[in-house]
Write a protein that holds these residues in place. Sequence first.
Motif, mmCIF file in Angstrom:
data_model
loop_
_atom_site.group_PDB
_atom_site.id
_atom_site.type_symbol
_atom_site.label_atom_id
_atom_site.label_comp_id
_atom_site.label_asym_id
_atom_site.label_seq_id
_atom_site.Cartn_x
_atom_site.Cartn_y
_atom_site.Cartn_z
ATOM 1 N N HIS A 1 0.840 -1.202 0.000
ATOM 2 C CA HIS A 1 0.000 0.000 0.000
ATOM 3 C C HIS A 1 0.883 1.264 0.000
ATOM 4 C CE1 HIS A 1 -3.025 2.932 1.043
ATOM 5 N NE2 HIS A 1 -2.307 3.275 2.109
ATOM 6 N N CYS A 2 1.933 1.242 0.838
ATOM 7 C CA CYS A 2 2.822 2.419 0.929
ATOM 8 C C CYS A 2 3.513 2.643 -0.418
ATOM 9 C CB CYS A 2 3.889 2.217 2.005
ATOM 10 S SG CYS A 2 3.181 1.911 3.631
ATOM 11 N N GLN A 3 3.993 1.557 -1.019
ATOM 12 C CA GLN A 3 4.715 1.689 -2.288
ATOM 13 C C GLN A 3 3.782 2.198 -3.394
ATOM 14 O OE1 GLN A 3 8.012 1.635 -2.434
ATOM 15 N NE2 GLN A 3 7.922 1.248 -0.227
ATOM 16 N N GLN A 4 2.509 1.738 -3.344
ATOM 17 C CA GLN A 4 1.530 2.251 -4.333
ATOM 18 C C GLN A 4 1.310 3.749 -4.163
ATOM 19 O OE1 GLN A 4 -2.033 -0.071 -3.855
ATOM 20 N NE2 GLN A 4 -0.983 -1.926 -4.559
ATOM 21 N N LEU A 5 1.234 4.171 -2.877
ATOM 22 C CA LEU A 5 1.042 5.609 -2.610
ATOM 23 C C LEU A 5 2.208 6.412 -3.165
ATOM 24 C CD1 LEU A 5 -0.238 5.964 1.074
ATOM 25 C CD2 LEU A 5 -1.426 6.666 -0.998
ATOM 26 N N ILE A 6 3.416 5.867 -2.990
ATOM 27 C CA ILE A 6 4.605 6.572 -3.464
ATOM 28 C C ILE A 6 4.517 6.777 -4.976
ATOM 29 C CG2 ILE A 6 7.126 6.351 -3.798
ATOM 30 C CD1 ILE A 6 7.244 5.138 -0.959
ATOM 31 N N SER A 7 4.120 5.722 -5.704
ATOM 32 C CA SER A 7 4.063 5.917 -7.160
ATOM 33 C C SER A 7 2.840 6.729 -7.581
ATOM 34 C CB SER A 7 4.178 4.599 -7.919
ATOM 35 O OG SER A 7 3.213 3.715 -7.454
ATOM 36 N N LYS B 1 9.221 10.689 -4.085
ATOM 37 C CA LYS B 1 10.560 10.187 -4.355
ATOM 38 C C LYS B 1 10.804 8.866 -3.635
ATOM 39 C CE LYS B 1 15.289 11.844 -4.373
ATOM 40 N NZ LYS B 1 15.882 11.894 -3.049
ATOM 41 N N ASP B 2 10.458 8.806 -2.405
ATOM 42 C CA ASP B 2 10.740 7.611 -1.600
ATOM 43 C C ASP B 2 9.910 7.674 -0.311
ATOM 44 O OD1 ASP B 2 11.899 9.667 -0.229
ATOM 45 O OD2 ASP B 2 13.964 9.039 -0.588
ATOM 46 N N GLU B 3 10.311 6.883 0.681
ATOM 47 C CA GLU B 3 9.555 6.841 1.949
ATOM 48 C C GLU B 3 9.615 8.183 2.688
ATOM 49 O OE1 GLU B 3 11.780 4.465 1.075
ATOM 50 O OE2 GLU B 3 10.275 3.023 0.394
ATOM 51 N N GLN B 4 10.724 8.912 2.523
ATOM 52 C CA GLN B 4 10.792 10.257 3.134
ATOM 53 C C GLN B 4 9.709 11.130 2.513
ATOM 54 O OE1 GLN B 4 12.597 10.529 5.528
ATOM 55 N NE2 GLN B 4 14.736 9.938 5.251
ATOM 56 N N GLY B 5 9.573 10.996 1.183
ATOM 57 C CA GLY B 5 8.544 11.749 0.469
ATOM 58 C C GLY B 5 7.161 11.364 0.993
ATOM 59 N N LEU B 6 7.011 10.083 1.330
ATOM 60 C CA LEU B 6 5.722 9.608 1.841
ATOM 61 C C LEU B 6 5.444 10.208 3.228
ATOM 62 C CD1 LEU B 6 3.250 7.824 1.424
ATOM 63 C CD2 LEU B 6 4.578 5.849 2.219
#
Length: 768
Positions: free
Chosen positions: A346-352, A357-362
């Motif tokens: 879910h987190c990786q989908q949100l990032i794209s 950019k990455d988890e910091q961006g999230l």
Amino acid sequence: MKKLSVFWLCLLTILVSSCKENEQELVTVKIIPEPETMVVGQGSFEITSASTFYAPPTFKIATHFLQDYLASGAGIGLTEASESASDIVFAQDTTIAAEGYSLSISEENIKIKAADAAGAFYAVQTIRQLLPPDLERLNSMPKTSVNIPQLQITDAPKFAYRGMHLDVSRHFFPKEFVKKYISYLAMLKMNRFHWHLTDDQGWRIEIKEYPLLTEHAAYRNETLIGHYNTQPQQFDGQRYGGYYTQEDVQEIVAYAETLNVTIIPEIEMPGHAQAAVSAYPELGCTGTEVPVATKWGVFENIYCPNQKTFAFLKNTLAEVMALFPGEYIHIGGDEAPKTQWKTCSHCQQLISKHNLKDEQGLQSWFIKEIETFVNSKGKKIIGWDEILEGGLAPNATIMSWRGTEGAVEAANAGHDVILTPTSHAYFDYYQDDHPDEPLAIGGFLPLKKVFEFNPIPTELTGDARNHVLGAQGNIWTEYITTEAQVEYMAFPRMLAMAEVVWSGPAENNEEAYPMFLSKVVQFMERLEVLGVNYANHLYDLKGAVVKENGTIFYTLTSPVSGDKISYRINGAAEKTYETPIPITTTTTLTAQVFKNGKKVGRAFSENIQFHKGLKATITMNVSPHAAYSAGGEAALLNGISGSDTRYGDGEWLGFWGDDLEITITLNEPTTITEIGTRLYHAPGQWIHAPNGASITAKTARGSSHTNSIYKEITNSETLIPFKFKFPETGLRDVTSITLKIPNVGIIPEGQQGAGNKAWTFIDEIVIE
Ligand code: TNX
């Protein structure tokens, strides 16, 4: 009576007697924090039960306080009268700065002017300090009158945000104590209470929509005993917890309002959330059950940026915002390991989906979502400086704790900032290096260092400086289990912080600090009556090695002088200290301060190792970090080893992220058998000893000898010795030594402070 300054009074009395006596009498007007201007007159004004007051109705927090204080402390009941008939007159004057006041006390009356209720309230806090300390005792002996010195004061704060923080998650403190703590802030003209209400080890505020927060998340099964770094870790087996009901919160908020204190509640996200995730596992990324944390540190069970979390946080924040009238909500944002976000689809989908950019961006996206919600309710967010990573939320205020870099970056980007760097504002750190100090998290923050704090980082220029709202002292309570200990850690350092945020940093600390200490000595009488468990290290001795013309001396001083210092060397007969003591051999020195024939302060003891490096000179490729450079490079070659438990004691030097190259030039060609030092290893505080180090010795004959050491470092040891040995007969004619100590680099995931640079701390370099 005409008001006279100290100067004129001295001049007048100089013919009659020495002015010293008068001067001493007059300078007993000591106020913390220091007023902007103060002219002390002679004589006093008498407040009695017949005294009357007048104030505009908007100043009621000031008049209520004054009435209550005189009634409960002296049995004097002030009555209200008309402006012209009153002895104590408050008037509104909009030309006075916000929260400022003028106070004029003559033989006839007391006049107070302020633009706002806060200013009038602070005039009353000044009056309080002009009255005898025994009035602090509730229902003390009734008096017919109290005298207050005649004087003129104009005063206003340098900073609008003058705060103290209290962590009630790691240890819980009951409502009554929280109120007492707030009352201490107000006495020192501080106006913000940052209430750290949630963390991994306990959720402390009732949220009606989520009952499990108080039924479950407010309690942990047991608690770590002793220091986190002590291995093996042990636990007490006792269930621990507590929380504030919404009624408790309302009571505390209402009380704080009467003292001009605004409360800033902190609800931590996305990290430091394990207690909440324990109550509602669906708020985490794994969905698995986790316990409320039982030890300290940083935990990977952080909120997952899913629908349930946002609904939970928004509902929770809505209840919190309804309870606290202040404009700020602190949303935490610190120390959130992204381990689980990296493997959560879910987190990786949100990032794209959001092109992050990455988890910091999230994390940044997460905080912005929350900010939009908080702003929509007419409030603003404050976050720890980690919320800068991955992009700052548009309207956020930054609380800078990992040094001052975050504050500089945010202020330059046009954001407001509050300074609370570990180096000057962490009152959970040791305040003294005496071995009898109660167990603390680590670090070293003596009173003087707090006093020397300048909330405006030197790197800030021009308008960006106006973004510094102020500063705050923090009391994290991992190792602070009782109310008495909170007070011990807070006082007297809070007095110094009050000076910094109200009066501003001193122009010349070496002159201002002794003056401040003389005020602290007097203020301690007030703290005594208030029953505050303050720390008193004013008569504790400090020693220093001084080198002069090739001779080594040892000096002894205490922050405040007693009548005499007695000392012994290597157990020999006691002597009175008068001049620096010459040191010619390895020495154990014990000493004690006496005042009025009695021991004051704690017993002092020091070992001075008379090794071959004492007369050498030292240079380094980098300077120690400003926060841990107390002793300067010379501290590594002064015969004194750093404390085994306080890496910030002035004998250890700290470096943040630097590889070290230390060059020692001996005063004459010397035969050397061994060179040793110690490195500190406390991963909990981001301090890491490297696996290796090397040394190169050069001789007068032109030869060069390199010796390297490799070590396995385990987290069960905090003091890592590095000893470089030369053949038994020694290496002859050594003229210089170069010691190379690499930094371990960026702290890896899974460790405290992951992603940040590691610190290196080095101790005395002993040359034998
Ligand atoms: C770091 S300061 C923390 C706290 C700890 C504190 C101990 C900050 C934003 N995070 O969780 O209690 O160090 O000194």
